[in-house]
Design a protein around this motif. Structure first.
Motif, PDB file in Angstrom:
ATOM      1  N   GLU A 265      -8.170 -12.881   1.578  1.00  9.90           N
ATOM      2  CA  GLU A 265      -9.165 -11.807   1.503  1.00  9.90           C
ATOM      3  C   GLU A 265     -10.572 -12.363   1.285  1.00  9.90           C
ATOM      4  OE1 GLU A 265      -9.203  -8.506   1.889  1.00  9.90           O
ATOM      5  OE2 GLU A 265      -7.080  -8.180   2.237  1.00  9.90           O
TER       6      GLU A 265
ATOM      7  N   HIS B 134      -4.917   0.670  -7.885  1.00 12.92           N
ATOM      8  CA  HIS B 134      -4.846  -0.756  -7.579  1.00 12.92           C
ATOM      9  C   HIS B 134      -4.613  -1.479  -8.890  1.00 12.92           C
ATOM     10  CE1 HIS B 134      -7.155  -1.038  -3.499  1.00 12.92           C
ATOM     11  NE2 HIS B 134      -5.973  -0.441  -3.385  1.00 12.92           N
TER      12      HIS B 134
ATOM     13  N   ARG C 253       0.820  -1.215   0.000  1.00 16.83           N
ATOM     14  CA  ARG C 253       0.000   0.000   0.000  1.00 16.83           C
ATOM     15  C   ARG C 253       0.856   1.268   0.000  1.00 16.83           C
ATOM     16  NH1 ARG C 253      -5.254   0.841   3.524  1.00 16.83           N
ATOM     17  NH2 ARG C 253      -5.203  -1.409   3.429  1.00 16.83           N
TER      18      ARG C 253
ATOM     19  N   THR D  48      -2.810  -5.654  -5.924  1.00 16.67           N
ATOM     20  CA  THR D  48      -3.779  -6.173  -4.977  1.00 16.67           C
ATOM     21  C   THR D  48      -4.255  -7.521  -5.510  1.00 16.67           C
ATOM     22  OG1 THR D  48      -5.554  -4.956  -6.092  1.00 16.67           O
ATOM     23  CG2 THR D  48      -4.540  -3.903  -4.153  1.00 16.67           C
TER      24      THR D  48
ATOM     25  N   ASP E  86      -5.028  -4.827  -9.793  1.00 12.89           N
ATOM     26  CA  ASP E  86      -5.665  -5.991  -9.182  1.00 12.89           C
ATOM     27  C   ASP E  86      -5.455  -7.247 -10.022  1.00 12.89           C
ATOM     28  OD1 ASP E  86      -7.145  -7.083  -7.067  1.00 12.89           O
ATOM     29  OD2 ASP E  86      -9.040  -6.869  -8.146  1.00 12.89           O
TER      30      ASP E  86
ATOM     31  N   GLY F 167      -8.399  -7.325  -1.722  1.00 13.17           N
ATOM     32  CA  GLY F 167      -7.768  -6.157  -1.139  1.00 13.17           C
ATOM     33  C   GLY F 167      -6.261  -6.208  -1.176  1.00 13.17           C
ATOM     34  N   HIS F 168      -5.670  -5.510  -0.234  1.00 15.03           N
ATOM     35  CA  HIS F 168      -4.217  -5.344  -0.188  1.00 15.03           C
ATOM     36  C   HIS F 168      -3.499  -6.615   0.250  1.00 15.03           C
ATOM     37  CE1 HIS F 168      -5.600  -1.115   0.224  1.00 15.03           C
ATOM     38  NE2 HIS F 168      -4.637  -0.952  -0.656  1.00 15.03           N
ATOM     39  N   CYS F 169      -2.312  -6.758  -0.267  1.00 14.56           N
ATOM     40  CA  CYS F 169      -1.430  -7.840   0.181  1.00 14.56           C
ATOM     41  C   CYS F 169      -0.908  -7.488   1.576  1.00 14.56           C
ATOM     42  CB  CYS F 169      -0.256  -7.991  -0.777  1.00 14.56           C
ATOM     43  SG  CYS F 169      -0.759  -8.513  -2.439  1.00 14.56           S
TER      44      CYS F 169
END
Length: 185
Positions: free
Chosen positions: A94, A126, A41, A49, A128, A78-80
């Motif tokens: 997630e 992001h 992030r 993501t 993704d 979402g975020h790693c």
């Protein structure tokens, strides 16, 4: 293998289904080459993501979450995080956390990529990497108010509104992948 190295390996070997997805795949690889912190992030030019469309074994129903901040019905993801060993592990973590469904089975390779603007750090992107996950038969999602304003099963051909084109494209790609994995049409 580091999470960064895993992402590079996954994206290097992934076969994009069309020219637009191939362009994204190459841009993700360029981003990984340019930013050692591309998985986190803190990488404000953008960060990778991981998300997943959770489907039933027939590929006909999907679990979506009503995102608390955005107000759209979306896939789970979402975020790693530092404990994630791979993009696939991040997507599975997630999806499990956000759906409340134990025993999800992630298909081994991504089904598509999506780049979208987000408010992280005052404005970022992001990048993704999107997977498909299969829920155990009879699984019911459990809403965690900290994660979601709503959660439910929906027919893949009749997603709730408001949603967005990226979610609809992911659900369609994931449904095709789940059906193909099951040997169905």
């Amino acid at each position: 293998m580091s999470l960064h190295a895993d992402a590079r390996a996954v994206l290097s070997s992934w076969r994009a289904p069309d020219a637009a997805q191939e362009e994204l795949r190459r841009s993700y690889l360029d981003h990984l080459d340019r930013y050692p912190d591309a998985m986190w992030r803190s990488c404000l030019p953008g960060h990778l993501t991981a998300s997943a469309a959770v489907l039933d074994a027939s590929g006909s129903r999907t679990v979506l979450t009503l995102h608390r901040k955005i107000g759209l019905w979306l896939q789970l993801g979402g975020h790693c995080e530092p404990g994630d060993s791979s993009l696939a592990a991040a997507a599975l973590r997630e999806a499990t956390e956000e759906s409340g469904i134990a025993g999800l089975q992630l298909l081994p390779v991504p089904v598509r990529l999506d780049r979208h603007a987000v408010p992280c750090g005052g404005g970022s992107w992001h990048l993704d990497v999107q997977y498909a996950a299969i829920a155990p038969e009879g699984a019911e999602p459990v809403v965690d108010p900290a994660e979601s304003a709503g959660l439910g099963w929906f027919d893949v051909a009749a997603l709730p509104e408001p949603s967005d084109d990226a979610c609809r494209a992911l659900v369609a790609a994931a449904a095709r992948a789940v059906r193909a994995a099951a040997g169905v049409g």
